[in-house]
Design a protein around this motif. Sequence first.
Motif, PDB file in Angstrom:
ATOM      1  N   GLU A   1     -31.277   2.964  50.682  1.00 53.37           N
ATOM      2  CA  GLU A   1     -30.442   4.068  50.095  1.00 53.37           C
ATOM      3  C   GLU A   1     -29.846   4.987  51.059  1.00 53.37           C
ATOM      4  OE1 GLU A   1     -28.483   3.931  47.159  1.00 53.37           O
ATOM      5  OE2 GLU A   1     -29.335   2.188  46.886  1.00 53.37           O
TER       6      GLU A   1
ATOM      7  N   ASP B   1     -31.631   9.484  41.903  1.00 54.50           N
ATOM      8  CA  ASP B   1     -30.777   8.361  42.207  1.00 54.50           C
ATOM      9  C   ASP B   1     -31.873   7.214  42.825  1.00 54.50           C
ATOM     10  OD1 ASP B   1     -28.563   9.725  41.846  1.00 54.50           O
ATOM     11  OD2 ASP B   1     -27.863   9.832  44.016  1.00 54.50           O
TER      12      ASP B   1
ATOM     13  N   PHE C   1     -28.381   8.851  52.028  1.00 49.91           N
ATOM     14  CA  PHE C   1     -27.671  10.118  51.426  1.00 49.91           C
ATOM     15  C   PHE C   1     -27.205  10.931  52.478  1.00 49.91           C
ATOM     16  CE2 PHE C   1     -30.973   8.396  48.452  1.00 49.91           C
ATOM     17  CZ  PHE C   1     -30.537   8.703  47.233  1.00 49.91           C
TER      18      PHE C   1
ATOM     19  N   ALA D   1     -22.009   7.020  51.135  1.00 47.43           N
ATOM     20  CA  ALA D   1     -23.178   7.308  51.136  1.00 47.43           C
ATOM     21  C   ALA D   1     -23.511   8.059  49.894  1.00 47.43           C
ATOM     22  CB  ALA D   1     -23.530   8.068  52.171  1.00 47.43           C
ATOM     23  N   ASN D   2     -24.564   8.328  49.269  1.00 45.82           N
ATOM     24  CA  ASN D   2     -24.939   9.343  48.097  1.00 45.82           C
ATOM     25  C   ASN D   2     -24.966  10.643  48.384  1.00 45.82           C
ATOM     26  OD1 ASN D   2     -25.858   6.957  46.261  1.00 45.82           O
ATOM     27  ND2 ASN D   2     -27.306   6.499  47.967  1.00 45.82           N
TER      28      ASN D   2
ATOM     29  N   ASP E   1     -31.961  15.065  43.400  1.00 46.49           N
ATOM     30  CA  ASP E   1     -30.848  13.958  43.596  1.00 46.49           C
ATOM     31  C   ASP E   1     -31.419  13.010  44.064  1.00 46.49           C
ATOM     32  OD1 ASP E   1     -28.857  16.070  42.651  1.00 46.49           O
ATOM     33  OD2 ASP E   1     -28.106  16.536  44.742  1.00 46.49           O
ATOM     34  N   ILE E   2     -32.272  13.077  45.152  1.00 46.26           N
ATOM     35  CA  ILE E   2     -32.773  11.636  45.636  1.00 46.26           C
ATOM     36  C   ILE E   2     -33.782  11.071  44.611  1.00 46.26           C
ATOM     37  CG2 ILE E   2     -34.273  10.928  47.452  1.00 46.26           C
ATOM     38  CD1 ILE E   2     -33.350  12.953  49.325  1.00 46.26           C
TER      39      ILE E   2
ATOM     40  N   LEU F   1     -20.572  10.062  53.753  1.00 47.03           N
ATOM     41  CA  LEU F   1     -20.022  10.600  52.117  1.00 47.03           C
ATOM     42  C   LEU F   1     -18.629   9.853  51.842  1.00 47.03           C
ATOM     43  CD1 LEU F   1     -21.162  14.298  51.796  1.00 47.03           C
ATOM     44  CD2 LEU F   1     -22.181  12.186  50.590  1.00 47.03           C
TER      45      LEU F   1
ATOM     46  N   CYS G   1     -26.296  14.220  48.295  1.00 46.89           N
ATOM     47  CA  CYS G   1     -27.434  15.019  48.213  1.00 46.89           C
ATOM     48  C   CYS G   1     -27.317  16.617  48.351  1.00 46.89           C
ATOM     49  CB  CYS G   1     -28.762  14.571  49.137  1.00 46.89           C
ATOM     50  SG  CYS G   1     -30.136  15.438  48.862  1.00 46.89           S
TER      51      CYS G   1
END
Length: 362
Positions: free
Chosen positions: A246, A282, A248, A270-271, A278-279, A266, A273
């Motif tokens: 994953e 997720d 971020f 991407a996730n 948040d991490i 992003l 953060c």
Amino acid sequence: GGKMFGMRSAADNLSVPELFAAADYAHERGKKIYLTVNTMPHGEEYPALREFLHAIRPAGLDALIARLHRCGAEIIFCGRAGYPALLGEINDPPHALFIRGTPAEDRFSVAIVGSRRDTRYGRSQAFSIARDLAAAGVTVVSGLARGIDTAAHEGALSGGGRTVAVLGNGIDRVYPEENTRLAQTIVEHGGAIISEFALGAEPLAHHFPIRNRIISGVSAALLLIEGNAHSGTMITAGCAAEQGREVFALPGMVDVPGSIAPLRLLRDGANLCTCAQDILEDMRWTQTTVPAKSEPAPASAQDNLTEPQKRIFALLEREEMRFEELAEKTGLTPDQLSGELTMMELDGLIEARAGRAYALKR
């Protein structure tokens, strides 16, 4: 100039210990030949090397073991106890790693990477996110470089958790040298320093892209804090994506060069953060899935402070103070001050704040 054998060649009857012996033999004679423990020379190009390997294997291994003991390191092999579990699952894991510190599987781990030329914003965010992840029992992984890497390691230590530093050089030296004290603190507080490069290997430019796949490979997720358009952090992020991790990214101001890499990630999916939570959310890491970390030892009494720490404590009793001002008023060098501050943070006496400022922990 030095020569480095191809990274993807086949084993062809050469054992890992024989390769260690070859690297040791070359280094002892001042040869610029650096073998990573993932390197396997083969074919008819190296008949002389093969003869040397068989002739020097006993002496070479004895010398290597002695040098490992001198720098407090050991070797761990893929598939054996202590080898990072997630690293063993990538397509090209190192067959062995050199390690100083405490081996662990580190299944709940996050790599935090970013620019060496960090901004105050990036450094502050890297520190606080790493601190909060470590406090939740997550291992923080980075590369011990200047800037964001340093902030991530320091943040994890401040959170009382485990941090792992992956080197782009031999395990018997620290690069940059200014992080020697930080590396020792990582080891002393249950973390680890790891490398796949032979003893004596220098921090050459082409080592770092090789190293980056380990940073992401050791980790379940990767967070990119800052980086410009051509930043090496994008290589690490690419490795993470290829390895199925994953990814971020921390958003930044659109007109700041260091925001280019995270904003690009992003945009590409991407996730987002903005904090450690948040991490954790997720990744679906909860208190029932992440092993509880050991509680840190009670803070030392002020009577146990070193003389430099007493001067720092007295200054911070009056007001919050920036790093540069503390250095000026205590008379400590930046390296000395950084070490004392780290130890005081670990003892729970002070806390780091935005802008490299410090204050007593109330």
